[in-house]
Design an enzyme around this catalytic site. Structure first.
Site, short mmCIF file in Angstrom:
data_model
loop_
_atom_site.label_atom_id
_atom_site.label_comp_id
_atom_site.label_asym_id
_atom_site.label_seq_id
_atom_site.Cartn_x
_atom_site.Cartn_y
_atom_site.Cartn_z
N ASP A 73 0.57 3.69 -2.91
CA ASP A 73 0.69 5.51 -2.53
C ASP A 73 1.36 6.79 -3.08
OD1 ASP A 73 -1.75 4.88 -1.29
OD2 ASP A 73 -1.36 4.91 0.35
N TYR A 90 -22.68 -7.67 -14.18
CA TYR A 90 -23.15 -8.58 -14.30
C TYR A 90 -23.70 -8.54 -16.06
CZ TYR A 90 -27.11 -5.73 -12.36
OH TYR A 90 -27.88 -5.00 -11.54
N CYS A 144 -61.19 15.82 -3.44
CA CYS A 144 -60.76 15.22 -1.87
C CYS A 144 -58.66 15.23 -2.16
CB CYS A 144 -60.64 13.79 -2.75
SG CYS A 144 -60.37 12.47 -1.73
N ASP A 160 0.85 -1.32 -0.09
CA ASP A 160 -0.50 0.20 -0.03
C ASP A 160 0.82 0.89 0.10
OD1 ASP A 160 -2.13 -1.86 -0.17
OD2 ASP A 160 -2.49 -1.30 2.37
N PHE A 161 1.66 1.09 0.22
CA PHE A 161 2.88 2.19 0.57
C PHE A 161 3.06 2.60 -0.57
CE2 PHE A 161 7.62 4.11 1.45
CZ PHE A 161 6.54 5.39 1.45
N GLU A 162 3.63 1.79 -1.30
CA GLU A 162 4.67 2.07 -2.40
C GLU A 162 3.35 2.33 -3.60
OE1 GLU A 162 7.63 -1.88 -3.25
OE2 GLU A 162 5.80 -2.47 -2.58
N LEU A 199 -36.41 -6.60 -12.93
CA LEU A 199 -37.15 -8.34 -12.77
C LEU A 199 -38.24 -9.14 -12.42
CD1 LEU A 199 -33.15 -9.47 -11.94
CD2 LEU A 199 -34.62 -9.61 -14.68
N CYS A 229 -64.35 8.66 3.01
CA CYS A 229 -63.64 9.14 2.78
C CYS A 229 -62.80 9.43 3.49
CB CYS A 229 -63.32 9.54 1.84
SG CYS A 229 -61.58 10.37 1.33
N LYS A 238 -36.31 -14.96 -4.63
CA LYS A 238 -36.50 -14.34 -3.74
C LYS A 238 -35.92 -15.44 -2.83
CE LYS A 238 -35.79 -10.55 -3.67
NZ LYS A 238 -37.11 -8.74 -3.77
N GLU A 293 -27.07 -16.06 -11.29
CA GLU A 293 -25.78 -15.51 -10.51
C GLU A 293 -26.81 -15.09 -8.90
OE1 GLU A 293 -25.20 -12.10 -13.09
OE2 GLU A 293 -26.05 -13.79 -14.58
N CYS A 296 -62.46 13.19 2.83
CA CYS A 296 -63.35 14.32 2.09
C CYS A 296 -64.64 13.49 3.01
CB CYS A 296 -63.32 14.63 0.89
SG CYS A 296 -63.86 13.58 0.25
N ARG A 298 -30.71 4.29 -12.08
CA ARG A 298 -31.54 3.48 -12.34
C ARG A 298 -32.63 4.04 -12.54
NH1 ARG A 298 -35.89 0.61 -11.87
NH2 ARG A 298 -37.05 -0.62 -13.77
N LYS A 302 -28.06 -12.82 -6.85
CA LYS A 302 -28.80 -11.52 -6.14
C LYS A 302 -28.54 -10.18 -5.14
CE LYS A 302 -33.49 -9.08 -6.65
NZ LYS A 302 -33.51 -7.77 -6.69
N ASP A 317 -27.47 -7.14 -2.99
CA ASP A 317 -29.22 -5.97 -2.45
C ASP A 317 -27.90 -5.12 -2.67
OD1 ASP A 317 -30.99 -4.80 -1.82
OD2 ASP A 317 -31.11 -5.84 0.43
N LYS A 357 -30.77 -16.36 -16.12
CA LYS A 357 -30.59 -15.27 -17.64
C LYS A 357 -30.13 -16.95 -18.02
CE LYS A 357 -28.93 -11.60 -15.34
NZ LYS A 357 -27.54 -10.78 -15.69
N CYS A 395 -62.95 6.68 -3.25
CA CYS A 395 -63.31 7.48 -3.27
C CYS A 395 -63.76 8.46 -4.25
CB CYS A 395 -63.04 8.54 -2.41
SG CYS A 395 -63.39 9.98 -2.24
#
Length: 665
Positions: free
Chosen positions: A35, A222, A427, A31-33, A81, A403, A309, A110, A406, A133, A112, A114, A285, A421
């Protein structure tokens, strides 16, 4: 070495090290190199601004401030989907699509993820823009923020990268990074974030990209979309994306049967709890892109993909009160107000009760301990009552008769699930809701005017319906809360600009029940103008493709109301588009009127998308499956033999691409 060459060399080195670290998980320097090299490049770029590059690795630290995110129309629409919640749903889906395409079907499974959906455009192997999106048709330009995410490549590797394409993915926040962020917030005496998904989504709309850069976001890609990609399958697209420099999680799998798909689902239903990030299901898919094209899309979703799901989380809590909401169409929705309960990473206080039948079916009462579930819906729902904890003095729920806004007596049409209504003109929630729908993105897309401002305009009695918007003056809106000179002018300018919006979107904006975006397009295409549509009979309407009795009845009822006709006439007088544009009329022809086409195979001169467009512009109809009503099957290369056999059996004419184009001459 010349300065320009040194800068280019450092950029290439840093790009490679970034790829090794974030994509391959095989860091080749410390990481040093890394940076130190980055600091050297920053210093050189600052000293020699002539060699600036918007996709330099130094841009990842952010610093660009975006006050208003530009709205961008997606070149290729981002569909949502279709969801399934059982193995039977997947089997039914497989049965449906097997009838529509030739030959065996392989699937790609694949996980899904979140998070927040994103579409990133690359041109000449460099990142051009990143768009949320949004509503699928258009989203917000969040390019500056996306560039700060280390796993998003700014430049791509390889010689087979298409000239231009969109790649879709999900911006996520892994559990470890989320926990660290919350530890920091607690240490600073701040409220912790509720869950990784909402935090990732909120990060995309931060105004300062330097703040986004501090967040440990990741981007999982994806799907590749575009023309002339040189890709034949979904598996190939994922493998190429990895090679080009994108972070594609390694858990995708090719399945050659629905049984293999179900085995993948069963495995990840348990194994998902060991992942370092949130996932709420599996996406299946069709692997062959040619088969995907043949299957096509519905108005909302691709036919060639299905999301399974995982079973939703469930908790029990007390239902304290049932209240009722009035929607823009007058539909009444009962809402359960709950004792707060933690569910799927969020605090739930309200849940939908759907309608009177659902309340009666589950025998839901105020004071009950109920089971709450958060599945595919955004709003949680009540799925049952714990009768062992019911108070003996409990009384059944009496659904309201008037309602709540109203006090008009509610109506319920036979066969309808909801109460309504009927007071559409006065309303308050209906008045506000209809105007908010009218100005929305898919309708009139009025810049400078949001839902809260609409509610304020109605409250201050400056407008009573959407036609009133076009009589507003700047001096009327200036005194409103949070309204300054510039924002008031933007509002008036946005209303004026909306007069150029196409007829089909004006029709959609009217908010006629059952007339959604797709139906509005079909009606505009068929009747060409508002006067002709208003004069159409019930019989005229049901002759239109996909317009059923329910939609026809709704249109007739809408235009039978005198106040609705007056508002439409006012909109016409104010200069809104009440007919299909001259350009569209000139482009259209009736050469293919009453003819129905099925397209199959691969084509040389024009793409499948262009073929479909030509059919529609010339009055023809596209369908995805062969039947006796099909006029022609346009047969391209690699068309399956079973489709040819079926066409011959049904007496459907087979024509080539050249023969079809000749029909248009």
């Amino acid at each position: 070495m010349e300065v320009k060459d040194r800068i280019e060399q450092l950029r290439e080195e840093l790009q490679l090290h970034n790829y090794n670290y974030y994509i391959l998980d095989q860091p080749s320097i410390s990481d040093f190199e890394f940076d130190q090299k980055l600091k050297t490049l920053e210093a050189l770029e600052k000293k020699y601004p002539a060699f600036d590059d918007p996709n330099s690795p130094t841009k990842r630290v952010g610093g660009e401030v975006t006050k208003n995110f530009e709205t961008v129309v997606h070149e290729n629409r981002m569909y949502s989907l279709s969801n399934s919640y059982s193995k039977e749903d997947l089997i039914d889906w497989e049965t449906r699509i097997s009838k529509l395409v030739d030959g065996p079907i392989a699937y790609v499974c694949e996980l899904k993820y979140d998070g927040a959906s994103i579409s990133i455009t690359y041109e000449n192997a460099e990142l051009k823009q990143a768009v949320t999106r949004g509503d699928g048709a258009q989203g917000d330009n969040v390019t500056a923020n996306i560039k700060t995410i280390q796993s998003v490549p700014l430049k791509l590797n390889g010689k087979d990268v298409p000239e231009k394409f969109d790649i879709r993915g999900e911006i996520i926040l892994p559990f470890e990074g989320f926990a660290k962020m919350n530890q920091e917030r607690l240490k600073n005496g701040e409220e912790p974030y509720a869950n990784p998904r909402n935090t990732a989504s909120g990060s995309l709309k931060l105004q300062d990209s330097a703040e986004v850069a501090k967040r440990p976001l990741a981007c999982f890609l994806y799907n590749i979309t575009g023309e002339k990609l040189g890709i034949q399958t979904q598996i190939e697209s994922l493998e190429k994306a990895q090679k080009w420099g994108f972070q594609v999680p390694p858990h995708f799998k090719l399945a050659n049967s629905i049984e293999e798909v179900l085995a993948y689902v069963n495995y990840w239903d348990q194994e998902r709890f060991n992942l370092p990030y949130e996932t709420d299901g599996v996406v299946i898919k069709v692997n062959q892109l040619q088969q995907q094209e043949e299957l096509g899309f519905t108005a909302k979703s691709p036919r060639w993909a299905m999301a399974y799901k995982f079973k939703a989380e469930q908790e029990s809590t007390r239902l304290e009160e049932i209240t009722y909401q009035v929607g823009r169409t007058g539909a009444i929705t009962p809402v359960a107000n709950l004792a707060p309960v933690q569910l799927a990473g969020t605090t739930v206080k309200r849940a939908s009760l759907h309608n009177a039948d659902q309340i009666e079916k589950l025998d839901i009462r105020e004071g009950d301990v109920v089971f709450v579930e958060k599945g595919g819906e955004i709003i949680p729902k009540i799925v049952g009552v714990d009768f062992t904890k019911r108070d003996t003095s409990s009384q059944p729920t009496n659904y309201i008769s008037h309602c709540p806004e109203c006090n008009t007596e509610l109506v319920r049409t036979e066969g309808e699930a909801l109460h309504f209504c009927p007071n559409a003109t006065s309303c308050p929630p209906q008045v506000t809701g209809r105007i908010q729908h009218f100005i929305s993105r898919k309708a009139m897309d009025v810049e400078g005017l949001g839902g809260e401002t609409v509610a304020l305009l109605v409250k201050e009695k400056l407008i009573e319906n959407y036609a009133d918007l076009y009589t507003l003056k700047k001096e009327q809106v200036l005194p409103l809360e949070r309204m300054a000179e510039k924002s008031a002018q933007n509002l008036i300018d946005g209303i004026e600009k909306s007069k150029q919006i196409s007829f089909e979107r004006v029709l959609f904006g009217l908010g006629i029940r059952y007339v959604g975006e797709t139906v509005a397009k079909k009606l505009a295409k068929e009747f060409k103008s508002m006067p002709k549509l208003m004069q159409a009979s019930f019989e005229d309407l049901i002759q239109v493709d996909e317009i059923g009795e329910r939609i026809a009845e709704s249109l007739i009822q809408f235009f039978e109301v005198k106040s609705n006709v007056e508002i439409v006439n006012r909109l016409a007088n104010y200069g809104l588009q009440m007919q299909v544009s001259e350009e569209e009329l000139n482009q259209a022809s009736s050469k293919l009127k009453d003819l129905t086409f099925v397209i199959s195979g691969v084509f040389e001169k024009v793409s499948r998308k262009e073929l479909k467009s030509l059919i529609e512009k010339n009055g023809g109809k596209n369908t995805s499956s062969l039947s006796k009503k099909t006029s022609y099957l346009i047969a391209g290369e690699q068309m399956g033999p079973s489709k040819k056999e079926k066409a011959e059996k049904l007496g459907v004419h087979l024509i080539t691409e050249e023969e079809f184009l000749t029909m248009l001459e």
